[in-house]
Design an enzyme around this catalytic site. Sequence first.
Site, PDB file in Angstrom:
ATOM      1  CE1 TYR A  64      -4.298   1.106  -0.275  1.00 42.58           C
ATOM      2  CE2 TYR A  64      -3.613   2.764   1.322  1.00 42.58           C
ATOM      3  CZ  TYR A  64      -4.521   2.304   0.396  1.00 42.58           C
ATOM      4  OH  TYR A  64      -5.669   3.034   0.134  1.00 42.58           O
ATOM      5  CB  SER A  72       2.602   6.697  -3.581  1.00 40.74           C
ATOM      6  OG  SER A  72       3.615   6.295  -4.497  1.00 40.74           O
ATOM      7  CG  HIS A 111       9.067  -2.618 -12.760  1.00 42.40           C
ATOM      8  ND1 HIS A 111       9.220  -2.250 -14.071  1.00 42.40           N
ATOM      9  CD2 HIS A 111      10.318  -2.650 -12.230  1.00 42.40           C
ATOM     10  CE1 HIS A 111      10.528  -2.035 -14.321  1.00 42.40           C
ATOM     11  NE2 HIS A 111      11.200  -2.297 -13.223  1.00 42.40           N
ATOM     12  CG  ASP A 150      10.164   1.860 -15.239  1.00 37.28           C
ATOM     13  OD1 ASP A 150       9.529   2.889 -15.540  1.00 37.28           O
ATOM     14  OD2 ASP A 150      10.379   1.522 -14.068  1.00 37.28           O
ATOM     15  CB  SER A 196      13.223  34.294 -25.884  1.00 32.46           C
ATOM     16  OG  SER A 196      14.355  33.596 -25.388  1.00 32.46           O
TER      17      SER A 196
END
Length: 336
Positions: free
Chosen positions: A28, A30, A113, A196, A257
């Site tokens: 658990y 993120s 993954h 990855d 620019s």
Amino acid sequence: MKFSEKIYRDEDVSLEPLKGKTVAIIGYGSQARAQSLNIRDSGIKVIVGCGDRKFFPDWERAEADGHTVMSIEDAVKQSDLVHVLLQDPAQPEAYKKHIHEHLKEGQTLSFCHGFAILYGTIQPPKNVDVTLYVPNGPGPVVRQKYLDGSGIYGCVCVEQDYTGNALKTELALAKAAGSTRAGTIEMSFQHETEGDNFEEQVLYGGTIHLMREVYQLMADAGYPKSFAYAKAIRSIRSVIDDIDAVGIETYLSTHCSRTCEFAVRHSGPRVINREAIREVFNETEKGVFARNWLVEFSHGMPTLHRMRRERKDSDMEQTGKLWRETFAKETDLGAK
């Protein structure tokens, strides 16, 4: 011009393979939190499997989010799809101790993954589907995009199709998490994993070290530290956001620019070491990075801890802390 790969969107994918089924989210952190909440909000039953409550504060966080939380073993036993979101080096031991012997015939063993499967640190039984789903973004962004009604581009992979329905099942998972809103593709475990790993070494690693070098050179030359930090760290975010929205060439020709455009085109290539990038790519594809990381983790991550200590109280980190405190309003606006 169209991409050669098939792009799956919401209208191409059905949630039916997961209807009436239970998805077990293992871990658990993120990413696990974001995906579990999204999948649940899409009407799919979700349970969370964590280690011992005494040692895993994530258990209480998952409960606070309204999930049914249990041991990893029980989560595997009670689910139809097991979605493993533990850190890569921690997966083999957790798999051997808590998952392998509890898998049932026809169950789906899914990952976020492909590291453990590609490099063989996990060897699933032959009578389960082995799949992967990953969104191309950090957990908090995955969650926020879902709440905003959009989603994060993602990919799915099938390593073992025992049931004949592995792809449909994993696409349903991607849809439940919100990725088919933006678009999801199918690819191989090898390309997902090594792509990855390559990205994190070169893009993340290269960018962060470039930021540090820019800051240090300007600070050593007597520039105000707040200015050096803003140039090294803050400026790049607006540039990346703009490029992501309109593309590199449109950004260079119409959004910045002419001085900036000339600087990018004239001097930018000089700070890129193509040979070094190719070397990292080749090492990644040969498994050198994976081997180094597994050895490092098995020894308790001494090199990683040393590098953390060296940077923790550096001049740049102290400047960054002061910068965020001093320019909090600008930071808050930029974070929205």
